[in-house]
Design a protein around this motif. Structure first.
Motif, PDB file in Angstrom:
ATOM      1  N   ALA A 130       0.678  -1.147   0.005  1.00  0.00           N
ATOM      2  CA  ALA A 130      -0.073   0.236  -0.144  1.00  0.00           C
ATOM      3  C   ALA A 130       0.848   1.206  -0.038  1.00  0.00           C
ATOM      4  CB  ALA A 130      -0.964  -0.128   1.215  1.00  0.00           C
ATOM      5  N   LEU A 131       0.711   2.067  -1.035  1.00  0.00           N
ATOM      6  CA  LEU A 131       1.120   3.466  -1.008  1.00  0.00           C
ATOM      7  C   LEU A 131       0.384   4.433  -0.345  1.00  0.00           C
ATOM      8  CD1 LEU A 131       2.138   3.678  -4.990  1.00  0.00           C
ATOM      9  CD2 LEU A 131       3.742   3.116  -2.902  1.00  0.00           C
ATOM     10  N   ALA A 132      -0.770   4.173  -0.209  1.00  0.00           N
ATOM     11  CA  ALA A 132      -1.865   4.980   0.480  1.00  0.00           C
ATOM     12  C   ALA A 132      -3.061   4.005   0.842  1.00  0.00           C
ATOM     13  CB  ALA A 132      -2.414   6.041  -0.261  1.00  0.00           C
ATOM     14  N   PRO A 133      -3.790   4.171   1.732  1.00  0.00           N
ATOM     15  CA  PRO A 133      -4.754   3.428   2.250  1.00  0.00           C
ATOM     16  C   PRO A 133      -5.720   2.558   1.120  1.00  0.00           C
ATOM     17  CG  PRO A 133      -4.784   4.985   3.928  1.00  0.00           C
ATOM     18  CD  PRO A 133      -3.760   5.424   2.719  1.00  0.00           C
ATOM     19  N   GLY A 134      -5.511   1.262   0.691  1.00  0.00           N
ATOM     20  CA  GLY A 134      -6.162   0.993  -0.343  1.00  0.00           C
ATOM     21  C   GLY A 134      -5.807   1.150  -1.863  1.00  0.00           C
ATOM     22  N   PHE A 135      -4.418   1.740  -1.961  1.00  0.00           N
ATOM     23  CA  PHE A 135      -3.827   2.056  -3.232  1.00  0.00           C
ATOM     24  C   PHE A 135      -2.474   1.442  -3.450  1.00  0.00           C
ATOM     25  CE2 PHE A 135      -2.187   4.941  -6.426  1.00  0.00           C
ATOM     26  CZ  PHE A 135      -3.615   5.026  -7.150  1.00  0.00           C
ATOM     27  N   THR A 136      -2.051   0.927  -4.390  1.00  0.00           N
ATOM     28  CA  THR A 136      -1.111   0.233  -4.582  1.00  0.00           C
ATOM     29  C   THR A 136      -0.318   0.742  -5.853  1.00  0.00           C
ATOM     30  OG1 THR A 136      -1.764  -1.904  -5.738  1.00  0.00           O
ATOM     31  CG2 THR A 136      -1.831  -2.200  -3.385  1.00  0.00           C
ATOM     32  N   LEU A 137       0.942  -0.016  -6.217  1.00  0.00           N
ATOM     33  CA  LEU A 137       1.658   0.697  -7.353  1.00  0.00           C
ATOM     34  C   LEU A 137       0.738   0.198  -8.645  1.00  0.00           C
ATOM     35  CD1 LEU A 137       5.436  -0.116  -6.823  1.00  0.00           C
ATOM     36  CD2 LEU A 137       4.531   2.059  -7.298  1.00  0.00           C
ATOM     37  N   ALA A 138       0.048  -1.062  -8.723  1.00  0.00           N
ATOM     38  CA  ALA A 138      -0.495  -1.649  -9.785  1.00  0.00           C
ATOM     39  C   ALA A 138      -1.857  -0.812  -9.782  1.00  0.00           C
ATOM     40  CB  ALA A 138      -1.022  -3.050  -9.230  1.00  0.00           C
ATOM     41  N   ASP A 139      -2.439  -0.234  -8.521  1.00  0.00           N
ATOM     42  CA  ASP A 139      -3.402   0.798  -8.897  1.00  0.00           C
ATOM     43  C   ASP A 139      -3.029   1.923  -9.546  1.00  0.00           C
ATOM     44  OD1 ASP A 139      -5.504  -0.722  -7.290  1.00  0.00           O
ATOM     45  OD2 ASP A 139      -4.476  -0.187  -5.388  1.00  0.00           O
ATOM     46  N   LEU A 140      -1.717   2.363  -9.357  1.00  0.00           N
ATOM     47  CA  LEU A 140      -1.158   3.610  -9.834  1.00  0.00           C
ATOM     48  C   LEU A 140      -1.133   3.334 -11.355  1.00  0.00           C
ATOM     49  CD1 LEU A 140      -0.147   6.441  -9.672  1.00  0.00           C
ATOM     50  CD2 LEU A 140       2.029   5.435  -9.445  1.00  0.00           C
ATOM     51  N   ALA A 141      -0.780   2.218 -11.829  1.00  0.00           N
ATOM     52  CA  ALA A 141      -0.598   1.930 -13.429  1.00  0.00           C
ATOM     53  C   ALA A 141      -1.882   1.793 -14.041  1.00  0.00           C
ATOM     54  CB  ALA A 141       0.168   0.624 -13.227  1.00  0.00           C
ATOM     55  N   GLN A 142      -2.789   1.474 -13.263  1.00  0.00           N
ATOM     56  CA  GLN A 142      -4.251   1.292 -13.687  1.00  0.00           C
ATOM     57  C   GLN A 142      -4.920   2.562 -13.889  1.00  0.00           C
ATOM     58  OE1 GLN A 142      -6.929  -1.144 -11.197  1.00  0.00           O
ATOM     59  NE2 GLN A 142      -8.032  -1.978 -12.962  1.00  0.00           N
ATOM     60  N   SER A 143      -4.829   3.688 -12.975  1.00  0.00           N
ATOM     61  CA  SER A 143      -5.299   4.833 -12.771  1.00  0.00           C
ATOM     62  C   SER A 143      -4.873   5.658 -13.822  1.00  0.00           C
ATOM     63  CB  SER A 143      -5.339   5.570 -11.357  1.00  0.00           C
ATOM     64  OG  SER A 143      -3.674   5.767 -11.113  1.00  0.00           O
ATOM     65  N   LEU A 144      -3.715   5.577 -14.165  1.00  0.00           N
ATOM     66  CA  LEU A 144      -2.862   6.420 -15.226  1.00  0.00           C
ATOM     67  C   LEU A 144      -3.284   5.794 -16.587  1.00  0.00           C
ATOM     68  CD1 LEU A 144       0.506   7.051 -13.495  1.00  0.00           C
ATOM     69  CD2 LEU A 144      -1.347   8.601 -13.552  1.00  0.00           C
ATOM     70  N   GLY A 145      -3.673   4.438 -16.668  1.00  0.00           N
ATOM     71  CA  GLY A 145      -3.878   3.825 -17.912  1.00  0.00           C
ATOM     72  C   GLY A 145      -2.835   3.354 -18.630  1.00  0.00           C
ATOM     73  N   LEU A 146      -1.554   2.976 -17.935  1.00  0.00           N
ATOM     74  CA  LEU A 146      -0.640   2.519 -18.472  1.00  0.00           C
ATOM     75  C   LEU A 146      -0.269   1.079 -18.668  1.00  0.00           C
ATOM     76  CD1 LEU A 146       1.798   4.988 -16.392  1.00  0.00           C
ATOM     77  CD2 LEU A 146       0.736   5.114 -18.620  1.00  0.00           C
ATOM     78  N   PRO A 147       0.380   0.766 -19.619  1.00  0.00           N
ATOM     79  CA  PRO A 147       0.650  -0.804 -19.685  1.00  0.00           C
ATOM     80  C   PRO A 147       1.839  -1.085 -18.884  1.00  0.00           C
ATOM     81  CG  PRO A 147       1.440   0.503 -21.632  1.00  0.00           C
ATOM     82  CD  PRO A 147       0.852   1.468 -20.888  1.00  0.00           C
ATOM     83  N   VAL A 148       2.087  -2.285 -18.570  1.00  0.00           N
ATOM     84  CA  VAL A 148       2.967  -2.625 -17.580  1.00  0.00           C
ATOM     85  C   VAL A 148       4.182  -3.544 -18.111  1.00  0.00           C
ATOM     86  CG1 VAL A 148       3.486  -4.300 -15.687  1.00  0.00           C
ATOM     87  CG2 VAL A 148       1.554  -2.549 -15.518  1.00  0.00           C
ATOM     88  N   ILE A 149       5.575  -3.135 -17.816  1.00  0.00           N
ATOM     89  CA  ILE A 149       6.630  -4.176 -18.044  1.00  0.00           C
ATOM     90  C   ILE A 149       7.106  -4.628 -16.855  1.00  0.00           C
ATOM     91  CG2 ILE A 149       9.214  -4.286 -18.947  1.00  0.00           C
ATOM     92  CD1 ILE A 149       8.384  -2.208 -21.004  1.00  0.00           C
TER      93      ILE A 149
END
Length: 228
Positions: A130-149
């Motif tokens: 968790a970076l913040a309550p209920g929010f992870t790095l994967a959530d960040l990628a999803q919220s920004l609409g980014l593909p993942v490597i």
């Protein structure tokens, strides 16, 4: 095998910005190598670090070696505050964990994206922490609409963990564009995604050298607008 990327000579659509995820410290170094490889193709590039956990404070100012390396690999001389909005707090003032604000990171990303073609989000750290309550790095990628490597070390346990990470990313609708192997022990990925490079450990902490082991053409293709 080393890939020596040739600088592009014709105008092409810029590849998508992306987020680098994995389970080890090597995520940071792979992010730098990928930045260098994309930049060598003629695209304006910068990095973004959601949390600088290595930040050191002195006289009320912070310095992060990781963020400094992202600055050095970027096409423009952006200030550290633009590349990271959440350094570890000054221990002389508070012992609280970093204050992570997803909206502030999104604003920084949007600003950087107006100046560059590709923003590389350096997701060093546990993708599910968790970076913040209920929010992870994967959530960040999803919220920004980014593909993942995905970054994978060259051992069986790391490969298993990376495949599990790919499954979790796909389950939440994230596009996994490719993976990068650290270490030269032969590895095979069964997740159906392209391998974008094999980075020897001896070269890993030399981003300019490590970038030569990235298949830049395949990276650009994987992140291109025509990619699935």
């Amino acid at each position: 095998m080393a890939f020596h990327p040739a600088r592009q000579t014709v105008a092409e659509p810029a590849p998508a910005s992306f987020c680098v995820l994995g389970m080890a410290e090597s995520v940071h170094w792979v992010s730098l190598a990928l930045m260098r490889a994309v930049r060598a193709q003629g695209f304006r590039t910068t990095g973004l670090m959601p949390v600088a956990r290595d930040a050191q404070w002195r006289h009320g100012r912070w310095h992060s070696a990781r963020v400094a390396r992202l600055q050095a690999a970027s096409s423009f001389d952006f200030p550290a505050s633009a590349l990271c909005t959440a350094p570890v707090p000054d221990p002389a003032v508070t012992a609280a964990p970093p204050r992570f604000d997803p909206e502030a990171v999104a604003e920084s990303y949007a600003a950087l994206a107006t100046w560059t073609d590709v923003v590389v989000v350096d997701g060093v750290g546990d993708p599910d922490a968790a970076l913040a309550p209920g929010f992870t790095l994967a959530d960040l990628a999803q919220s920004l609409g980014l593909p993942v490597i995905v970054v994978c070390e060259d051992d069986a346990a790391a490969l298993q963990a990376s495949c599990a990470l790919v499954k979790r990313c796909r389950a939440r609708g994230l596009r996994v564009a490719g993976w990068v192997q650290v270490g030269q022990h032969p590895q095979a990925c069964a997740a159906g995604i392209p391998r974008l490079g094999v980075l020897p450990r001896d070269d890993l902490q030399q981003p300019g050298v490590a970038a030569c082991h990235v298949d830049a053409a395949r990276l650009i293709e994987a992140l291109g607008p025509a990619a699935p």
